[in-house]
Design an enzyme around this catalytic site. Sequence first.
Site, mmCIF file in Angstrom:
data_model
loop_
_atom_site.group_PDB
_atom_site.id
_atom_site.type_symbol
_atom_site.label_atom_id
_atom_site.label_comp_id
_atom_site.label_asym_id
_atom_site.label_seq_id
_atom_site.Cartn_x
_atom_site.Cartn_y
_atom_site.Cartn_z
ATOM 1 N N TYR A 473 -10.319 5.234 5.715
ATOM 2 C CA TYR A 473 -11.334 6.111 6.317
ATOM 3 C C TYR A 473 -10.797 7.539 6.432
ATOM 4 O O TYR A 473 -11.211 8.418 5.719
ATOM 5 C CB TYR A 473 -11.775 5.574 7.683
ATOM 6 C CG TYR A 473 -12.982 6.311 8.230
ATOM 7 C CD1 TYR A 473 -14.254 6.014 7.752
ATOM 8 C CD2 TYR A 473 -12.842 7.306 9.187
ATOM 9 C CE1 TYR A 473 -15.362 6.703 8.226
ATOM 10 C CE2 TYR A 473 -13.948 7.992 9.670
ATOM 11 C CZ TYR A 473 -15.203 7.693 9.190
ATOM 12 O OH TYR A 473 -16.302 8.374 9.649
ATOM 13 N N SER A 553 -18.933 5.901 4.368
ATOM 14 C CA SER A 553 -19.257 7.150 5.048
ATOM 15 C C SER A 553 -18.204 8.198 4.702
ATOM 16 O O SER A 553 -18.050 8.551 3.531
ATOM 17 C CB SER A 553 -19.362 6.911 6.558
ATOM 18 O OG SER A 553 -20.035 7.974 7.196
ATOM 19 N N ASP A 637 -30.987 5.571 4.982
ATOM 20 C CA ASP A 637 -29.817 6.140 5.649
ATOM 21 C C ASP A 637 -30.115 7.587 6.026
ATOM 22 O O ASP A 637 -30.183 8.460 5.159
ATOM 23 C CB ASP A 637 -28.594 6.068 4.735
ATOM 24 C CG ASP A 637 -27.298 6.435 5.452
ATOM 25 O OD1 ASP A 637 -27.380 7.010 6.559
ATOM 26 O OD2 ASP A 637 -26.218 6.155 4.913
ATOM 27 N N HIS A 672 -27.515 3.378 7.600
ATOM 28 C CA HIS A 672 -26.092 3.661 7.440
ATOM 29 C C HIS A 672 -25.221 2.428 7.657
ATOM 30 O O HIS A 672 -24.041 2.423 7.334
ATOM 31 C CB HIS A 672 -25.681 4.774 8.410
ATOM 32 C CG HIS A 672 -24.411 5.465 8.044
ATOM 33 N ND1 HIS A 672 -24.225 6.119 6.835
ATOM 34 C CD2 HIS A 672 -23.242 5.615 8.722
ATOM 35 C CE1 HIS A 672 -23.007 6.635 6.800
ATOM 36 N NE2 HIS A 672 -22.389 6.340 7.917
#
Length: 703
Positions: A473, A553, A637, A672
């Site tokens: 991430y 993301s 999203d 999302h």
Amino acid sequence: MKNTFLIMAVSTTIASFGQNQNPIKYPVTHKGETVDVYFDTKVADPYRWLEDDKSAETGAWVKAQNEVTYGYLSKIPFRDALKTRMEKLWNYEKIGAPFIEGNYTYYYKNNGLQNQSVLYRKDAKGTETVFLDPNTFSKEGTTSLGGLDFSKDGSKVAYAISEGGSDWRKVIIMDAITQKIIEDTIVDVKFSGVSWRGNEGFYYSSYDKPKGSELSAKTDQHKLYFHKLGTPQKEDKVIFGADQKRRYVGGSVTEDDHYLIITASTSTYGNELYIQDLTKPKSPIVTLVDNFKSDNNIIDNEGTTLFIETDWNAPNKRIVTVDFKNPKPENWKDFIPETENVLAPTTGGGYFFANYMKDAVSVVKQYDYSGKLVREIQLPGVGTAGGFGGKKKEKTFYYSFTNYITPGSIFSFEPKSGTSAVYQKPKVDFNNEEYESKQVFYTSKDGTKIPMLITHKIGLKLDGKNPTMLYGYGGFNVSLTPSFSIANAVWMENGGILAVPNLRGGGEYGKKWHDAGTKMQKQNVFDDFIAAAEYLIAKNYTSSPFLAIRGGSNGGLLVGATMNQRPDLMKVALPAVGVMDMLRYHTFTSGAGWAYDYGTAQDSKEMFDYIKGYSPVHNIKKGIQYPATMVTTGDHDDRVVPAHSFKFAAELQQKQTGTNPALIRIDINAGHGAGKSVAATIQENVDIQAFTLYNMGITELKK
């Protein structure tokens, strides 16, 4: 143009081969002529038209892409076997920690494969009844419970629902005793909780409805409202945000109903802090913090003494106290000082609980209201503990514990004695004694030591041929801490390795670690991820033909940038709901609030050049064989709009060289990720693993 595109979308181009499949025929994506100018530099944006989520052209493109992707996936011989195993493993009863509201004890429960968990309650006699069943909200299971809050006496409840995964919510108000709806539904609520003021009404936050598409149009002025029961929503009073333009505003009432706490920010880091005395009519809103240089939150009060969690002058966070009458930062005094580990505090039962991260695993210490250390909580093992929160008068509350090989279990805890006991341990068809999870530290490009947890079957042969999922991430102060996942368990059952590094940009080592992966230091994050892959290969855990990279993301951006910079390093790339167009991310929905991490292309020529240098959409080049790629996103999203993924997939399909597939899988009526149904979650994980193993040359699953 409309008719032209519909004709062109039917035509196809032969671009690549999958394992033992015929050449993939991708839909031809029409190129427009849009060009933007940044500091005298012209940048073409040929797929700008895909940003229009309402157009028939975009809808036809989505349908055509899904037909290709699902056609490819349907031919993978072990896809059905993967689904059968994942459903079997997923099918166990899951019960959440109980909580008391009024005269009832509430808890969430899922019998195994229910699309949404059900909220149950028990009365004083122990009689169990269903309180809210989100599975009845929609036939397809695409409407989910987005949060709920009870009034202080438990007599009323306001709960939010999300339709199709959207961040826009509706709030329904109900008499908790009779379970009857007592008000008209509050609509157009976004990025908000609900906080009751007695039984009079509640505070919530939202934006004015944007012009154009609510799924992609920019929203940047958040407002805090008060809804008084018995009045229409149009009469709700704006408490904060009418005269102050802030992108994120939140309001919460202290447990004693004495104060309203208001936080306001323009980005995802740093907030102003305000307070209002609710015991005095028309009392002013008082400023505690008037800038965005630190994160600050009032976590409790004892009379007029306020307890504030802050990273002001404390990058790893601390708790300070101050009196309401003189609340400015110069009067703050240390209550629980900063340490070398990052603090995440909670309160309950008349105590504070300091949950520290030490190399991304939990250490929990208990303090009383004088600041005295009571004890360090003995956790069940090395992993992630969460919870340790409740009302001040509660004598028992609950916490959860998990790691990569331990399914999440619930423990009861008595704060006065420190006694802990197993409350709920799931019965999962997974023998964790056959697996091991160990932490290593590797060296990134600039010499920084990065921790990584590597999990796999005990006795796994390190021969460089193990399918490996490298997940990352690296942003927004988000910490990746160990937690169990059925999908990861299935991956490891089939001989796979799970590797999770704690990259810079995350919150594992506080604000300095976060800042080291932001703006013009963003390349550090990609370098950390690349170094993780190189470590796994050097230590013979895997090799490039058996390495997949995955992230969602901001992690999708990570995957997109990494596969562009080092396409030779991995066989498979799996970017999910990624921020792929870095030049325009801030023009959609709440994207401008991400500028603390990214900066924007408008900030300066230097920032524009830096961002353009790694923006995934703008760095795909012709003549390069990129890894086998499956982009995933949802058509609803409205956090990271799907146009990011659409553009990236279109560019990749047009420029990919060689035989590796470049697919995009688009969930319909999905957002999302939050609130996604169990069925949709299982199918997505099955498709990701099937695609990955298939492109690594795997022809059958391990028995």
